[in-house]
Design an enzyme around this catalytic site. Structure first.
Site, PDB file in Angstrom:
ATOM      1  N   CYS A  71       0.863  -1.348  -0.060  1.00 45.54           N
ATOM      2  CA  CYS A  71      -0.019   0.130   0.002  1.00 45.54           C
ATOM      3  C   CYS A  71       1.000   1.131   0.206  1.00 45.54           C
ATOM      4  O   CYS A  71       1.558   1.470   0.966  1.00 45.54           O
ATOM      5  CB  CYS A  71      -0.874   0.044   1.279  1.00 45.54           C
ATOM      6  SG  CYS A  71      -1.891   1.276   1.493  1.00 45.54           S
ATOM      7  N   CYS A 182      -0.614   3.345  -6.672  1.00 45.02           N
ATOM      8  CA  CYS A 182      -1.613   2.916  -5.670  1.00 45.02           C
ATOM      9  C   CYS A 182      -1.942   1.445  -6.326  1.00 45.02           C
ATOM     10  O   CYS A 182      -2.236   1.040  -7.522  1.00 45.02           O
ATOM     11  CB  CYS A 182      -3.098   3.741  -5.779  1.00 45.02           C
ATOM     12  SG  CYS A 182      -4.322   2.914  -4.795  1.00 45.02           S
TER      13      CYS A 182
HETATM   14  N1  DGL Z   1      -4.104   0.386  -2.020  1.00 44.19           N
HETATM   15  C1  DGL Z   1      -3.513   1.821  -1.615  1.00 44.19           C
HETATM   16  C2  DGL Z   1      -2.267   2.411  -2.092  1.00 44.19           C
HETATM   17  O1  DGL Z   1      -1.549   1.693  -2.685  1.00 44.19           O
HETATM   18  C3  DGL Z   1      -4.556   2.497  -0.762  1.00 44.19           C
HETATM   19  C4  DGL Z   1      -5.736   2.670  -1.387  1.00 44.19           C
HETATM   20  C5  DGL Z   1      -6.611   3.576  -0.306  1.00 44.19           C
HETATM   21  O2  DGL Z   1      -7.049   2.922   0.666  1.00 44.19           O
HETATM   22  O3  DGL Z   1      -6.951   4.866  -0.441  1.00 44.19           O
HETATM   23  O4  DGL Z   1      -2.119   3.472  -2.069  1.00 44.19           O
END
Ligand code: DGL
Length: 258
Positions: A71, A182
């Site tokens: 993440c 993301c």
């Molecule tokens: N999957 C996430 C990232 O790589 C976070 C997305 C979120 O929860 O806003 O930033």
């Protein structure tokens, strides 16, 4: 063998786990989706930090050999705190800006897509200051994609107008590369391909992250059958929530078997 933990605010980290399963087919994995609190990208940094550490504490009780924070948002908010807190390696993720600058081609610009929090954070601005020597990097939050991915909403009728609207102000012919900064955005790769001019490279940090993980693991890998244990915000759950996403990733990479 100690398990390898994967964490994300939701289902985005599955795109990283998917790469890891290809390279490490016999390991014991834990996948933790903090879906009760997703999206993280709209939350204040301090809240994301607390949520991340709470989730990693839960995984740490299972004595992992390493944890991947799959993440970008949680990494930008609190990876140093996590690294200080645990004795095992904690691997983070950041938008693949450096490879994109290298891949864009002469005179071409780079456009980074990520969550609101990632793009606001110091960590991202330091990264850009380090690698953007020709002032060719722009960035654009695409926060709504996270909620749609969580709802398994991938239809072109919804996603393409949204992307066209968000990118209307850009002259896309100036761009040589975009960054999916993301992990949720990986699920929309085919939509990006439809919107971007052909020849624009679409980069992400997933393979690099798995390579970082492998460099941190002991040499002797497990010979056991692959096991994945699934968790949503501290509760053990079945794989049903996650399988459609893994199937979508398999289809995108031309595989038929998960
Ligand atoms: N999957 C996430 C990232 O790589 C976070 C997305 C979120 O929860 O806003 O930033």
């Amino acid at each position: 063998m100690h398990p390898i933990g994967f964490f994300d605010s939701g289902i985005g980290g599955l795109s990283v786990l998917h790469e890891a399963l290809k390279k490490l087919p016999n390991e014991h994995f834990l996948y933790y989706a903090d879906s009760d609190y997703a999206p993280y990208g709209v939350r204040p940094k301090s809240e994301v930090r607390d949520l991340l550490l709470q989730a990693l504490d839960f995984l740490a009780e299972r004595d992992p050999q390493a944890i991947v924070v799959a993440c970008n948002t949680a990494t930008s908010a609190a990876i140093e705190d996590a690294r200080r807190r645990y004795a095992f390696p904690v691997i983070g993720m950041e938008p693949a800006v450096k490879p994109a600058v290298a891949a864009a081609g002469p005179g071409k610009r780079v456009l980074v897509f990520a969550t609101e929090l990632t793009l606001r954070e110091e960590k991202f601005h330091h990264l850009v200051a380090r690698v953007d020597t020709e002032q060719q990097v722009d960035y654009q939050p695409l926060q709504e994609l996270v909620a749609w991915a969580e709802r398994f909403e991938f239809s072109d009728d919804v996603i393409l107008p949204y992307l066209r609207h968000k990118l209307a102000a850009y002259d896309l012919s100036q761009y040589g590369a975009v960054v999916l900064g993301c992990t949720h955005f990986i699920f929309f790769k085919s939509a990006f391909e439809k919107i971007l001019p052909s020849g624009v490279k679409i980069l992400d940090g997933n393979l690099g992250t798995v390579n970082n993980l492998m460099a941190k693991l002991p040499r002797a890998l497990s010979a056991g059958p692959r096991v994945v244990e699934w968790f949503i915000s501290g509760r053990a759950v079945g794989e049903e929530r996650f399988l459609p996403y893994l199937e979508r990733l398999n289809e995108a990479s031309g595989e038929t078997q998960s």
